[in-house]
Design a protein around this motif. Structure first.
Motif, short mmCIF file in Angstrom:
data_model
loop_
_atom_site.label_atom_id
_atom_site.label_comp_id
_atom_site.label_asym_id
_atom_site.label_seq_id
_atom_site.Cartn_x
_atom_site.Cartn_y
_atom_site.Cartn_z
N PHE A 63 0.86 -1.19 0.00
CA PHE A 63 0.00 0.00 0.00
C PHE A 63 0.90 1.24 0.00
CE2 PHE A 63 -3.73 -2.35 2.26
CZ PHE A 63 -4.16 -2.85 1.04
N THR A 64 1.41 1.59 -1.16
CA THR A 64 2.39 2.68 -1.26
C THR A 64 1.76 4.03 -1.59
OG1 THR A 64 2.72 2.08 -3.58
CG2 THR A 64 4.26 1.14 -1.97
N TRP A 65 0.46 4.05 -1.79
CA TRP A 65 -0.23 5.31 -2.12
C TRP A 65 0.02 6.34 -1.01
CZ3 TRP A 65 -1.91 7.21 -6.39
CH2 TRP A 65 -2.87 8.21 -6.42
N PRO A 66 0.32 7.59 -1.39
CA PRO A 66 0.72 8.56 -0.35
C PRO A 66 -0.40 9.03 0.57
CG PRO A 66 0.75 9.57 -2.53
CD PRO A 66 0.51 8.11 -2.74
N LYS A 67 -1.64 8.92 0.14
CA LYS A 67 -2.71 9.43 1.00
C LYS A 67 -3.61 8.27 1.46
CE LYS A 67 -4.41 12.26 -1.75
NZ LYS A 67 -5.40 12.98 -2.43
N LEU A 68 -3.30 7.77 2.65
CA LEU A 68 -4.09 6.69 3.24
C LEU A 68 -4.79 7.20 4.49
CD1 LEU A 68 -1.45 3.78 3.16
CD2 LEU A 68 -3.25 4.24 1.48
N VAL A 69 -5.99 6.71 4.71
CA VAL A 69 -6.66 6.92 5.99
C VAL A 69 -6.83 5.53 6.60
CG1 VAL A 69 -8.79 7.59 7.13
CG2 VAL A 69 -7.88 9.00 5.27
N ILE A 113 -7.99 3.04 3.84
CA ILE A 113 -8.73 3.71 2.77
C ILE A 113 -7.77 4.55 1.94
CG2 ILE A 113 -10.58 5.36 2.26
CD1 ILE A 113 -11.69 4.62 5.11
N HIS A 114 -7.75 4.25 0.66
CA HIS A 114 -6.93 5.02 -0.28
C HIS A 114 -7.79 6.17 -0.79
CE1 HIS A 114 -4.79 1.26 -0.04
NE2 HIS A 114 -3.85 1.67 -0.88
N LEU A 115 -7.33 7.38 -0.54
CA LEU A 115 -8.08 8.53 -1.03
C LEU A 115 -7.86 8.70 -2.53
CD1 LEU A 115 -7.54 11.16 1.81
CD2 LEU A 115 -9.32 9.42 1.58
N LEU A 116 -8.85 9.26 -3.16
CA LEU A 116 -8.77 9.44 -4.61
C LEU A 116 -7.76 10.52 -4.94
CD1 LEU A 116 -12.60 9.62 -5.36
CD2 LEU A 116 -11.20 7.60 -5.02
N GLY A 117 -7.40 10.58 -6.18
CA GLY A 117 -6.55 11.65 -6.67
C GLY A 117 -6.77 11.79 -8.15
N GLY A 118 -6.23 12.83 -8.70
CA GLY A 118 -6.27 12.93 -10.16
C GLY A 118 -7.46 13.67 -10.71
N GLY A 119 -7.25 14.19 -11.94
CA GLY A 119 -8.28 15.01 -12.55
C GLY A 119 -9.14 14.26 -13.50
#
Lengths: 65, 736
Positions: free
Chosen positions: A26-32, A59-65
């Motif tokens: 779980f390397t995603w930078p924005k985790l809750v 919980i992986h928060l979303l990102g991107g446009g």
């Protein structure tokens, strides 16, 4: 132990939140992270030991446009 | 690491060069107009220019249009509908390019407030495309007195249209000596129309590039002048071939000149509220960005490495999801070796997120500008993933060079990346070979021949003419030539509705398969990005949950396009205490910020329900627009199987254990049955299961959106939305 509402096959005595994050890459930078509904902050990941009946949400928060 | 303080300024065109350009211009027609200032985010005026007749007309935007369509994409679609008919195609004279920035666009107190939406009938899909773009042109158009610009007709010579708000003139000019490639053309026009160096920031240019003359995937650049570097930079309205339409009308460029950007040109209702909301956001970025996504350091390419850990990167034409060479082009590599740090890299004033990164004095190794040093924007995630791993390329220098040429030639990096990956897979499978490509070796990872193909596209020669078609028409051509089987190409050609997929592998997220397949314009992620919610977080496990997400998120995200807002500041930075909120993924504080911005600008209080309602009106209008143009039904929402599951044996074997397990856990087979099945049998069973799931997903989503099972909005739903307009009912009534 549940991870994101699924039985976690990798549960073992002494496993920490940090272990779960590392094992699942779980390397995603924005985790809750919540354990039984309580927020676990990043500085506490390595010290938070999980129990057999714990309900862990990463919980992986979303990102991107 | 390169810091902005060590970056030399770029060379501007000399006074002699500018004089020669100026003398070559021929004024064809000129109109005077009285600029109407903005009030609460609107001028309520639309400018229509006919490049065929060289007419410029200014009209009021009726109150009922404003009420139902709001601005931005809503205005673009409304005026495009009125201009075209069901027989209109992309190159018909009546086809229009309509652009509008939306009521919030142009404020400078909050991040991401400079977006413009552009719509036209697409050469790739034959239905309306919408694409959003940063840069100066849209906000400057508002400051010049226009909420929207519609462009119709076709010129018989290349023409530049200049809107000069400082003089109150609109002029049509021939400009024969300027270059066609966007990085030079925008530089030349910026210098030419600026009164002096300091005035360059008041010039905005919209231009395509030399490849847009010939290529369906042609895009439109919007410029923004970077005073620190002394260079005109570019942002792109990439999707769907808008640049092709622009050049088919023989527009060389649009120029908008204003007297300067000031704090409150929108004449907002509550300036204090906007300031307060903005300050809160800027503090958040300053305190949290480095700990979260590092948008200020690397832009959206921060996610490239980490998405490979979730099997989401579209490696080798979406065949695989990890990316073996990804460590060569991580965010850390781009930051350390390529992207200039410490610069105020916003594509609109006041954006502290500053994600429009640049590689400065980048040395080009190929093409007409070989040996020159240029400023390359990006790459953003989509560009990096599509031009890189999707084509088996992991060298940052090569990715940046391909990105640069896409931008200056006027080619959409997403379509170009996905299309090239398709061609490389065709080459691997023998559908293409050197004889058919005119000598190009389209082996995975061959950046040199990838670039050569693009140069051929810009010169309209050789295999470049085939590449120019885009995947949808390439499949038809390859089948017609007897080179490839249509069914097989339909499985791995990553296009839907004629548009190439954006750069996320959705195989393990049924919701995202719908997030791509059930879009209005074609498979672009801007409507719904649900992979984490579905695949990783497991927050939407049932069809009902997924359907709710595929109702809510497309509506929520459409709202940004009505307002002139960038979506990145919504969720690429979050408040430090966001984790404590009831719904962290929605970033509730930021949603509140947007409601405050809307109120602060327009003086109208809305809640999230009305926010969704505003979008839903426009969303359903676009769906019916698609139906009017001959698409927009259930059959058009079918997806290539590659988007949902493994097409070929090596693809299945890559995650064999996962697929076998799913046959037991999800598809109802016993472990013994799976063990006894051949690879082909397991692949067929997986396919049947996944295709069934997609149909069940559609069955759940359509009613949630107020559509019947053929994907047609119901009359009852339109009435509930207040969108039971006669022209819409005429389309949907026979299909109820």
């Amino acid at each position: 132990m549940q991870l994101n509402h699924r039985e976690y096959a990798g549960f073992r005595e002494g496993i920490t939140v940090q272990d779960v994050i590392d094992e699942n890459k779980f390397t995603w930078p924005k985790l809750v992270v919540r354990c039984n509904g309580k927020v676990i902050w990043p500085q506490d990941y390595a010290q938070t030991v999980l129990q057999e009946n714990d309900d862990l949400e990463v919980i992986h928060l979303l990102g991107g446009g | 690491m390169i810091h902005i303080c060590n970056v030399e300024r770029y060379h501007a065109p000399s006074a002699e060069e500018l004089q020669a350009l100026r003398e070559s211009h021929v004024l064809l027609k000129k109109y005077d107009y009285e600029r109407k200032p903005l009030h609460r985010g609107y001028t309520d005026k639309i400018l229509t220019i006919d490049v065929g007749t060289k007419e410029a007309m200014i009209a009021d935007i009726p109150a009922e249009v404003k009420e139902k369509f709001i601005g931005g994409k809503g205005y673009c679609l409304r005026y495009l509908w009125d201009a075209v008919n069901p027989q209109t195609r992309w190159d018909s004279p009546e086809n229009e390019i309509v652009m509008s920035a939306g009521p919030i666009a142009g404020i400078t107190q909050y991040g991401g407030t400079g977006k413009t939406l552009i719509c036209t009938i697409s050469p790739m899909t034959d239905i309306p495309i919408d694409s959003n773009v940063g840069g100066f042109f849209g906000p400057y158009l508002k400051f010049a007195g226009f909420d929207a610009l519609e462009i119709r007709g076709k010129s018989d010579t290349d023409v530049v249209v200049v809107i000069d708000a400082t003089k109150g003139t609109i002029s049509f000019e021939e400009a024969p000596m300027e270059h066609f490639d966007a990085h030079i053309l925008c530089e030349e026009l910026t210098a030419l129309y600026a009164d002096n160096e300091n005035d360059k920031k008041n010039i905005a240019v919209a231009a395509a590039g030399s490849a847009a003359d010939y290529c369906n995937l042609g895009m439109l650049n919007f410029s923004f002048y970077d005073p620190r570097r002394g260079v005109t930079r570019l942002k792109q309205a990439g999707r769907g071939g808008i640049g092709r339409v622009f050049r088919n009308k023989r527009i060389k460029a649009l120029v908008c000149k204003i007297g300067g950007v000031k704090a409150n040109l929108n004449d907002v209702y509550d300036f204090g509220l906007i300031n307060k909301t903005g300050l809160k956001f800027h503090r958040e970025v300053a305190n949290n960005d480095a700990k979260q996504n590092d948008m200020r350091g690397v832009g959206t390419a921060y996610s490239l490495r980490t998405l490979a850990d979730y099997d989401i990167v579209p490696t080798h034409n979406f065949k695989f999801g990890d990316a073996p060479g990804i460590d060569e082009m991580t965010a850390a590599v781009f930051k350390a070796d390529w992207l200039t740090q410490g610069a105020a890299d916003g594509c609109w004033y006041g954006c502290s997120m500053a994600c429009a990164k640049a590689s400065d004095h980048f040395l080009l190794k190929t093409g007409p500008y070989k040996g020159q040093r240029v400023c390359v924007d990006g790459p953003e995630y989509e560009s990096a993933a599509g031009l890189g791993p999707s084509c088996g390329i992991y060298n940052p220098q090569e990715v940046l060079e391909i990105n640069f040429y896409c931008d200056t030639y006027g080619l959409d990096t997403i379509s170009y990346g996905t299309m090239t990956a398709f061609l490389m897979e065709c080459y691997e499978r023998g559908i293409l070979n050197k004889e058919r490509t005119g000598g190009l070796d389209l082996t995975w990872g061959n950046a040199a021949d990838d670039l050569e193909m693009m140069h051929q596209m810009a010169r309209n020669e050789g295999f470049g003419k085939i590449a120019a078609l885009g995947i949808h028409k390439q499949k038809e051509y390859f089948a017609k030539m007897g080179w490839g089987d249509m069914n097989e190409m339909n499985d791995f050609g990553m296009e839907q509705k004629g548009l190439e997929y954006s750069e996320y592998s959705a195989k393990e997220s049924l919701a995202q398969q719908g997030g791509y397949g059930l879009t209005n314009k074609g498979p672009q992620h801007d409507e719904a990005w649900l992979i984490f919610m579905d695949q990783v977080n497991n927050q939407i496990p049932t069809f009902e949950d997924k359907a709710e997400a595929l109702y809510f998120y497309p509506m929520f995200r459409t709202w940004f396009g009505l307002m002139g807002l960038c979506k990145l500041p919504w969720n690429d930075i979050v408040p430090a205490d966001n984790a404590l909120t009831d719904d962290p993924k929605m970033v509730p504080e930021h949603v509140e910020n947007y409601l405050n911005l809307y109120y602060g600008v327009t003086g109208q209080k809305i809640d999230t329900k009305e926010m969704i309602r505003q979008s839903e009106r426009v969303y359903n209008f676009q769906r019916i627009f698609n139906i009017r143009m001959g698409k927009g039904l259930r059959a058009n929402d079918a997806i290539p199987y590659r988007s949902a599951g493994p097409v070929f044996e090596d693809e299945y074997l890559w995650r064999e254990e996962r697929y076998d397990t799913q046959l037991v856990e999800l598809a109802g087979y016993t472990p013994e049955q799976v063990k006894s099945m051949s690879l082909q049998e397991r692949m067929a069973a997986t396919r049947k299961h996944r295709e069934d799931q997609y149909q069940k997903l559609i069955d759940a989503v359509y009613p949630k959106r107020g559509w019947n099972m053929n994907g047609v909005p119901t009359i009852a739903h339109l009435k509930e939305l207040g969108m039971d307009l006669p022209e819409l009912l005429e389309i949907v009534e026979p299909l109820q």
